[in-house]
Design a protein around this motif. Structure first.
Motif, PDB file in Angstrom:
ATOM      1  N   MET A 151      80.907  19.688  33.591  1.00 31.84           N
ATOM      2  CA  MET A 151      81.391  20.821  32.756  1.00 31.84           C
ATOM      3  C   MET A 151      82.026  20.618  31.904  1.00 31.84           C
ATOM      4  N   SER A 152      82.493  21.760  30.606  1.00 36.21           N
ATOM      5  CA  SER A 152      82.630  21.168  28.822  1.00 36.21           C
ATOM      6  C   SER A 152      84.256  21.309  29.448  1.00 36.21           C
ATOM      7  N   TYR A 153      84.684  20.427  27.933  1.00 32.77           N
ATOM      8  CA  TYR A 153      85.916  20.551  27.689  1.00 32.77           C
ATOM      9  C   TYR A 153      87.021  21.409  26.593  1.00 32.77           C
ATOM     10  N   GLU A 154      85.990  21.530  25.502  1.00 28.42           N
ATOM     11  CA  GLU A 154      86.740  21.712  24.780  1.00 28.42           C
ATOM     12  C   GLU A 154      86.752  23.209  24.808  1.00 28.42           C
ATOM     13  N   LEU A 155      88.047  23.764  23.423  1.00 29.30           N
ATOM     14  CA  LEU A 155      88.219  24.956  24.017  1.00 29.30           C
ATOM     15  C   LEU A 155      87.910  25.036  21.916  1.00 29.30           C
ATOM     16  N   LEU A 156      87.632  25.959  21.586  1.00 29.20           N
ATOM     17  CA  LEU A 156      87.278  26.617  20.524  1.00 29.20           C
ATOM     18  C   LEU A 156      88.390  27.683  19.761  1.00 29.20           C
ATOM     19  N   THR A 157      89.086  27.389  18.923  1.00 34.19           N
ATOM     20  CA  THR A 157      89.931  28.302  18.034  1.00 34.19           C
ATOM     21  C   THR A 157      88.823  29.823  17.936  1.00 34.19           C
ATOM     22  N   CYS A 158      89.764  31.050  17.839  1.00 33.99           N
ATOM     23  CA  CYS A 158      88.525  31.999  17.317  1.00 33.99           C
ATOM     24  C   CYS A 158      87.529  31.938  16.179  1.00 33.99           C
ATOM     25  N   ASP A 159      88.328  31.012  15.486  1.00 28.36           N
ATOM     26  CA  ASP A 159      87.346  30.834  13.742  1.00 28.36           C
ATOM     27  C   ASP A 159      86.732  30.802  14.230  1.00 28.36           C
ATOM     28  N   GLU A 160      86.540  28.736  15.113  1.00 32.96           N
ATOM     29  CA  GLU A 160      85.641  28.442  15.538  1.00 32.96           C
ATOM     30  C   GLU A 160      84.265  28.520  16.317  1.00 32.96           C
ATOM     31  N   MET A 161      84.381  29.982  17.263  1.00 32.06           N
ATOM     32  CA  MET A 161      84.088  30.556  18.242  1.00 32.06           C
ATOM     33  C   MET A 161      83.077  31.453  17.063  1.00 32.06           C
ATOM     34  N   GLY A 162      83.216  31.823  16.090  1.00 35.72           N
ATOM     35  CA  GLY A 162      83.510  33.110  15.348  1.00 35.72           C
ATOM     36  C   GLY A 162      82.330  32.028  14.225  1.00 35.72           C
ATOM     37  N   ARG A 163      82.264  30.807  14.457  1.00 30.23           N
ATOM     38  CA  ARG A 163      81.840  29.764  13.605  1.00 30.23           C
ATOM     39  C   ARG A 163      80.104  29.964  14.595  1.00 30.23           C
ATOM     40  N   ALA A 164      80.376  28.882  15.576  1.00 31.16           N
ATOM     41  CA  ALA A 164      79.260  28.928  17.301  1.00 31.16           C
ATOM     42  C   ALA A 164      78.843  30.445  16.897  1.00 31.16           C
ATOM     43  N   ASP A 165      78.925  31.727  16.743  1.00 29.67           N
ATOM     44  CA  ASP A 165      78.224  32.720  17.440  1.00 29.67           C
ATOM     45  C   ASP A 165      77.596  32.780  15.631  1.00 29.67           C
ATOM     46  N   ARG A 166      78.271  32.538  14.930  1.00 33.01           N
ATOM     47  CA  ARG A 166      76.658  32.896  13.920  1.00 33.01           C
ATOM     48  C   ARG A 166      76.275  31.313  13.422  1.00 33.01           C
ATOM     49  N   ALA A 167      76.309  30.817  13.805  1.00 35.91           N
ATOM     50  CA  ALA A 167      76.006  29.813  13.856  1.00 35.91           C
ATOM     51  C   ALA A 167      74.557  29.457  14.924  1.00 35.91           C
ATOM     52  N   ALA A 168      74.555  29.924  16.112  1.00 38.04           N
ATOM     53  CA  ALA A 168      73.759  30.879  16.809  1.00 38.04           C
ATOM     54  C   ALA A 168      72.389  31.639  16.004  1.00 38.04           C
ATOM     55  N   ILE A 169      72.605  32.820  15.381  1.00 38.92           N
ATOM     56  CA  ILE A 169      72.776  33.516  14.581  1.00 38.92           C
ATOM     57  C   ILE A 169      71.747  33.272  13.837  1.00 38.92           C
ATOM     58  N   ALA A 170      72.183  32.394  12.739  1.00 35.49           N
ATOM     59  CA  ALA A 170      71.615  31.857  12.088  1.00 35.49           C
ATOM     60  C   ALA A 170      70.198  30.774  12.641  1.00 35.49           C
ATOM     61  N   GLY A 171      70.388  30.355  13.652  1.00 36.96           N
ATOM     62  CA  GLY A 171      69.643  29.706  14.693  1.00 36.96           C
ATOM     63  C   GLY A 171      68.642  30.842  14.713  1.00 36.96           C
TER      64      GLY A 171
END
Ligand code: NAX
Ligand code: ADP
Ligand code: K
Length: 528
Positions: free
Chosen positions: A1-21
């Protein structure tokens, strides 16, 4: 089970990194909308039921359009109320809206369509997809009108990402928000799902996998986590074969005057249950009979002067101390605190040990800093009132709970446990310090922990873990979780005295065992 919490900004970065990938944004949105539809069916199906989707101007709305399409394809009657005309949508949200072939209702019909009708077997389910991570200002105007209608009609709500109006970063309501029965969010939860009032407004939380690879988190390096055992489990020590009680750790608890002696007794007992090898209450002679007459396993030592207290700390192989519970708000407490900080490897400062420094907080912090610089592990455990006495400017400046506790840890140099219904644990942001910049939000404490003395028990548990050598951040986070878990095992009517008695069961569930390989009673010792 993951336990990191992402701020909205971090979530946006994760989103963009996935798209860039190489993952299309529209594919993420499709997966998100499908997850929402799936959870709606799981929670309110299998019989189709009328659904009204409230769709906002951004990607949160886009998720709503996808969910609407998926539900309609499955035979559910769906209406959409869109905050803006489809022509004004852009990007992936526009693509999602363009695939919708059903009705888009004018907002003027909102009340009519939200109201349960005679032909409805059950009230319509509302999918709240107005705003998510992109909430940029307080909810007002037409959006507030829609949410108010839903609230007044008391309709079941499924929120997309967060209940609209709740900040994903801190759980605060901006403008207004309606309580959801269920919130479907994506990839990782956000702090606002776990901080009040967001935690309360979100209802049941489902985190859906929408295909974002976890590897995108590496460069982001999230520093906020939900407080779960994986955060600190590896640091919990088990009694080892060659241990004796001093090796497991000697914990000293400062005992106050007779009239408030209960607090230190609770802390001492909890410290022993948390695994300290021995616990001694240090007190003045007038309280001696109270401390000596209660818990048979807890020792008592009379220290008539501050010098005697310090000598005891230095000569009795003391691994950690808890100061503050019921100790008294006075110069004597300050003197004991200063001496303990100066000579001990680990310390919990709670209650009166914090309040006593209301007028000299900077002095306390500089002593803590000097001690942590030489490697001492120090945890302070204020509730909001005590926090305000030590950090009046931080309490008043209106920052988020996360910002306040982080700033406090940075200022004082200790690990700070800001207690409450949504306790937050923060390590100072000193480069190189083991706890630097880390923050955990606790979510397992039941409201029945709001009972006199529960905080004293928490301080004792933290002290017991520190005495066994745990690092400060891990000890603090583990103590808060174990405390919550122990209370969860107890029914309503529980009182502070009951909590420590549950620790063996909780520890057994999370801690490494010290008797591996034997059957329950050890019959296998005989080799048969
Ligand atoms: N990994 C991700 O980040 C993913 C995000 N997705 C969704 O995308 C959402 C974030 O999308 P956006 O960044 O477009 O943000 P939102 O859709 O949450 O909101 C932004 C839009 O709302 C407007 N707005 C903000 N506050 C307002 C207010 N109080 N009153 C009126 N208008 C307001 C903004 O001007 C903007 O048009 C997430 O919450 C989630 O639902 C999903 O599509 C899938 C992947
Ligand atoms: N509503 C609540 N839900 C969960 N835990 C709570 C709630 N209220 C208080 N607690 C917990 O109970 C404990 C109370 O500690 P504290 O405020 O120091 O009280 P006391 O001094 O009486 O022991 C803390 O650990 C706090 O996090
Ligand atoms: K929402």
């Amino acid at each position: 089970m993951s336990y990191e919490l992402l701020t909205c900004d971090e979530m946006g970065r994760a989103d963009r990194a996935a798209i860039a990938g190489g993952i299309a944004g529209s594919a993420l949105m499709e997966a998100a909308g499908q997850a929402v539809a799936r959870e709606v069916v799981a929670a309110f199906g299998p019989q189709p039921r009328r659904v009204v989707v409230l769709a906002g101007p951004g990607n949160n709305g886009g998720d709503g359009w996808v969910a609407a399409r998926v539900l309609a394809e499955a035979g559910w009657p769906v209406d959409i109320l869109s905050l803006v005309a489809v022509a004004r949508l852009a990007g992936d949200a526009r693509l999602a809206a363009d695939r919708w072939t059903g009705r888009v209702l004018p907002l003027s019909q909102a009340e009519d369509r939200l109201k349960p009708t005679d032909s409805d077997a059950a009230a319509p389910v509302v999918i709240d997809a107005l705003f998510g991570a992109g909430l940029a200002r307080p909810v007002d105007g037409e959006a507030a009108r829609l949410l108010s209608l839903v609230q007044v009609l008391d309709l079941p709500v499924v929120a997309v990402d967060v209940p609209s109006g709740v900040s994903g970063d801190d759980g605060q309501v901006r403008g207004m928000a309606v309580r959801a029965a269920l919130t479907v969010s994506f990839f990782r939860a956000k702090p606002g799902h776990w901080l009040l009032p967001g935690r309360d407004l979100r209802g049941r939380l489902v985190i859906a996998d929408i295909g974002i690879p976890p590897a995108v988190l590496r460069p982001i390096g999230p520093r906020i986590a939900i407080n779960r055992p994986p955060l600190w489990q590896a640091a919990l020590t088990a009694p080892a074969a060659g241990d004796h009680k001093y090796r497991r750790g000697h914990l000293v608890v400062a005992g106050g005057p007779p009239e408030t002696a209960g607090a230190a007794r609770l802390a001492a007992h909890a410290g022993l249950r948390a695994g300290a090898g021995l616990v001694t209450v240090a007190c003045l002679s007038d309280a001696m009979s109270i401390f000596a007459g209660t818990d048979p396993a807890v020792m008592t030592r009379v220290v008539p002067t501050p010098e005697a207290f310090e000598r005891m700390l230095q000569t009795r192989r003391v691994a950690a101390a808890v100061l503050g519970p019921g100790q008294g708000v006075d110069a004597l407490t300050r003197d004991w605190v200063r001496r303990a900080i100066a000579c001990l490897p680990a310390l919990v400062l709670d209650a009166d040990a914090l309040t006593a420094f209301e007028d000299s907080a900077a002095d306390l912090f500089s002593q803590i800093r000097a001690a942590t610089a030489r490697g001492a592990r120090i945890v302070i455990t204020p509730h909001d009132g005590e926090f305000g006495r030590l950090f009046p400017d931080l309490a008043a400046d209106g920052g988020t709970r996360i910002e306040r506790v982080r700033a406090a840890a940075d200022r004082c140099g200790a690990v700070v446990v800001l207690k409450g219904a949504d306790t937050v644990i923060a390590g100072p942001d000193d480069a190189g310090a083991p706890a630097h910049g880390r923050l955990a939000i606790n979510g397992n404490a039941p409201a029945r922990l709001a009972t006199a003395g529960a905080g004293d028990v928490l301080a004792g548990i933290a002290g017991g873990l520190l005495a066994q050598g745990m690092a400060a951040f891990e000890a603090a986070a583990a103590a808060v979780w174990l405390h919550g878990a122990a209370a969860r095992l107890l029914p309503r009517g529980m009182i502070a005295e009951d909590i420590a008695g549950m620790l063996p069961r909780v520890l057994q569930a999370v801690a490494p065992s010290d008797d591996d390989g034997l059957d329950a009673l050890g019959f296998g010792l005989d080799g048969d």
